[in-house]
Scaffold this motif. Structure first.
Motif: not given
Length: 813
Positions: A449-455, A471-475, A438-447
């Motif tokens: 793709a992990a972002p540098e930060s999460i808010t 919010e991982v996607g609109t709504g 669970v990250v901002n704007g999406l659910e990860l599809g691979s390790s």
């Protein structure tokens, strides 16, 4: 450049000052308001008033309602008038104060003396405007600030200590000017192109002052470096030795002298180039120590200044990193704590409940994960050997498994909680709350793709419970409910409770067959290496066996014979372990191969035949527990019960850092406590100035019995140690603090014993029965007689020969 800057800015400052202050008084006369010598002022009929008045102890940054001052401290009254004033007259505590200021803004200061009485410090302001009209005298603050005077020092509402982690206090925190505290020539502001954004790598540096007198520059991957350090251009870059924090360093804060000294090449505050008497031109020129003048210090704010050249002063404002309200260890808050829905906070689509096959039992490896927020800004995911992993991480199927990088807690991470914005940001690839995907704007599809930060958005936070959403996607909103882990009632360090503390019998609690008593040849003397072992329950759920160099080992562990010896793995405390205390069930479970209480061989259902047979966990039945005493038992075979009595180790009242208590603190005489023959006074040529390297030595007593001599680069050494002459020089082994040591304070017997070759207080040569003639003759232990001890002051004495007593007076820092 400082010189050119100084000349330019000095001229500009004089010009600006002359323009701004050439305010003619009513009726002319040519004099300025600040001269306060206007002849025959014309009465304008309008009385001046005091708009604001505050009182504070001069070294505190801001006035407070519960300020304190002691003998020698200065107290300041700061006030602002409605119009320009002639020189006001101010008393503080009934005595005239020195008044400085100009026009409407004034400060009165006075040092407290033996003539002052304990209690609230009073003041009075008498004033007249420049036209000759008197104002009504003022004797009360407008902001409810106050100062209580206690000659010996008042109890502080909050502990004031310089120990902690400090940083530059935002925009303008560093600067240079013609006097201590002035930054009129240049400062780290946005206007100068040197503010927080431009020098973020400088403003995130930490200056860490340890309780044991240690000092460290903590800079991370980058700091501010300049051309004199070999940089192509001034800017943010990797720290350059020796100003990179790589050298060990110490500090000494002298409250009376108002100085803060850091010792260790490269140790510094603020800017690396700023040292006593110069600005460095090369890294190689870094001095062994730097002494700063302390202008203000109130436990939370610290302002220091240093003169780099005649009339050229650098000043640094620092603020202490206070613990975040999030600091602590958190877990998912049981069934349904994680879920997803169409709005923030909703879990209507799915949640971690038993009904969804995702409750605490099915995902125990997820619900035991902890999220650890450090007191400042560090963050870590602590998962143990397994957590919830999914197919997108490479798992064959979703389920409990070994954590997968970068979501395994192996990377460094930080957090930032913005209460006003209601956000919590984790920075560091893989750092996360709840579910890794669970990250901002999406659910990860691979390790990868992990972002540098999460808010995360913070929905609720009351210090004990925390709900965040993202919010991982609109709504599509994921929400996580967390609960703070409170310290276990077992948290602390425990030992076997003396003679007979371990034993075996036919029922739980019985030791009728055998116990660790002197009668059985297994008492505290015979098994001292067992009775000094400690069992440490961490504030979360960590557990560790701490045994030191030896413990009780037996033949089944490979020992030639049962006795004291080096701990044998896995019963040596080297493995990670946890504990779980279930008060309702009356059980205490240690998890981690080798973790144990009492005797290593005692496990559920058997006594171990070899080390390899050690189980992954042991569960003890708790018979009694009152916070200070703990008795546990377990059955190793039908009707064979081992029982262990433990006692909580209370921190020693000596715990802390001590030093010789000034002039005359060490001396010798014909009786205990006497120094009539000789003492470390100026009259004897052995006072603080002559032996500064001795008076800055520290004697550090840990809470649990550890002891260390901390001397820095030099101490007092003598001819018997191989020195050419008695004087200040590098410490000589074994009296250099390099050996591990411990202490025992026996209040009833009035003795203090230091164990460890070379460990000592006062003078290295002074031991029981003699004065040392060589370093090689240093004994394993020294026993001092304690004459006085009140928590702050300690006087210890020792007889080196018949009727020859050395006495040392120590004070706690």
């Amino acid at each position: 450049w400082v010189g050119r800057l100084r000349q330019t800015n000095h001229f500009g400052a004089i010009f600006a000052l002359s323009v701004s202050l050439m305010l003619a008084a009513c009726g002319g006369g040519g004099n300025t308001v600040t001269e306060n010598k206007l002849p025959e002022p014309s009465n304008d009929g309008i009385a001046p008033t005091i708009l604001s008045a505050s009182i504070k102890q001069s070294k505190t940054k801001n006035p407070v309602a519960d300020g304190t001052a002691k003998l020698g401290d200065s107290v300041s009254v700061i006030f602002e008038a409605s119009e320009a004033l002639m020189q006001p007259v101010v008393t503080i505590g009934g005595f005239a104060a020195e008044v400085t200021g100009k026009v409407r803004e004034w400060t009165a200061t006075r040092a407290m003396t033996e003539l002052d009485l304990d209690g609230d410090v009073t003041f009075s302001i008498s004033y007249t405007d420049v036209s000759g009209v008197d104002g009504v005298a003022v004797s009360a603050t407008t902001d409810e600030s106050s100062v209580e005077y206690c000659a010996e020092g008042c109890p502080e509402p909050v502990e004031i200590t310089i120990v902690g982690s400090w940083r530059l206090d935002g925009e303008g925190a560093a600067g240079v000017g013609p006097t201590a505290g002035s930054k009129e020539w240049w400062s780290t502001t946005a206007a100068n192109g040197a503010g927080i954004e431009a020098r973020s790598c400088l403003f995130d540096d930490s200056y860490v002052l340890g309780e044991d007198g240690s000092f460290a520059n903590v800079m991370g991957d980058d700091t501010w470096v300049e051309a004199w350090q070999g940089a192509a251009a001034d800017g943010c870059a990797a720290p350059v030795a020796p100003h990179d924090g790589s050298n060990s360093a110490t500090y000494v804060y002298d409250e009376a002298a108002g100085t803060l000294t850091v010792t260790g090449t490269g140790a510094h505050f603020g800017l690396a180039k700023v040292v006593n008497g110069s600005e460095l031109s090369s890294s190689a020129a870094a001095p062994e120590s730097i002494t700063y003048n302390v202008l203000t210090f109130d436990g939370e704010y610290l302002t220091i200044s240093i003169e780099v050249g005649t009339g050229i002063w650098w000043t640094f404002d620092l603020v202490k990193d206070l613990p975040s309200p999030l600091a602590g260890t958190w877990k998912l808050d049981g069934e349904g704590a994680a879920g997803v829905g169409p709005t923030a906070g909703s879990k209507e689509w799915w949640s971690t409940t038993a009904a969804n096959g995702a409750g605490t039992e099915a995902r125990s490896c997820l619900f035991d994960d902890t999220y650890v927020f450090g007191e400042v800004d560090s963050f870590s995911n602590v998962m143990g050997t397994d957590t919830w992993v999914e197919a997108w991480q490479g798992a064959a199927a979703d389920g409990c498994g070994t954590p997968v990088a970068p979501h395994d807690g192996s990377g460094t991470a930080t957090f930032a909680y913005d209460e006003a914005a209601g956000t919590l940001t984790l920075t560091g690839q893989g750092a996360h709350l709840g579910l890794a995907k669970v990250v901002n704007g999406l659910e990860l599809g691979s390790s990868a793709a992990a972002p540098e930060s999460i808010t995360y958005t913070v929905l609720t936070f009351d210090g004990e419970y925390l709900t965040v959403t993202i919010e991982v996607g609109t709504g599509i909103w994921w929400t996580f409910d967390l609960v703070k882990q409170q310290p276990s009632p077992l948290a602390g360090t425990w030992k076997l409770a003396g003679e007979g503390a371990a034993g075996v019998g036919p029922t739980a609690g019985s030791k009728e067959w055998w116990s660790t008593t002197a009668a059985n040849g297994a008492g505290t003397e015979a098994r001292s290496c067992l009775f000094d072992d400690t069992y440490v329950f961490g504030e979360g759920d960590s557990f560790s066996n701490v045994m030191g160099a030896d413990t009780w080992v037996e033949a089944w562990q490979g020992a030639a014979a049962d006795g004291c010896g080096t701990p044998v793995a896995p019963h040596d405390g080297s493995g990670a372990a946890t504990f779980a205390y279930d008060e309702a069930a009356g059980t205490l479970t240690l998890s981690g191969q080798g973790a144990h209480l009492g005797l290593a061989k005692v496990v559920n259902g058997l006594e171990l035949p070899n080390s390899a047979a050690a189980p992954e966990s042991i569960t003890y039945t708790v018979l009694t527990f009152d916070g200070e005493n703990l008795t546990v038992t377990l059955e190793v075979g039908t009707g064979i019960w081992w029982t262990f009595d433990l006692v909580k180790v209370v921190p020693s009242p000596l715990a802390g850092t001590w030093k010789l208590d000034g002039e005359g603190a060490a001396g010798v005489g014909p009786t205990a406590g006497s120094k009539e023959w000789w003492s470390t006074t100026a009259a004897n040529g052995a006072g603080i100035e002559a032996r500064s390297c001795l008076f800055d030595d520290r004697y550090v007593f840990s809470a649990l019995g550890g002891f260390s001599n901390v001397m820095g680069d030099d101490t007092w050494v003598e001819a018997w140690q191989g020195a050419a002459t008695d004087g200040c020089a590098s410490p000589v082994a074994p009296h250099d603090g390099s050996n591990s040591a411990s202490f025992v304070y026996d209040e009833a017997a009035g003795t203090l014993t230091l164990t460890g070759t070379g460990a000592h207080i006062g003078l290295a040569k002074v031991v029981n029965g003699l004065e040392l003639g060589s370093s090689a003759a240093a004994p394993e232990a020294i026993v001092y007689t304690v004459l006085t001890f009140d928590g702050t002051y300690l006087t210890a004495t020792i007889e080196v020969g018949t009727g020859i007593w050395w006495t040392f007076d120590l004070v706690k820092e």
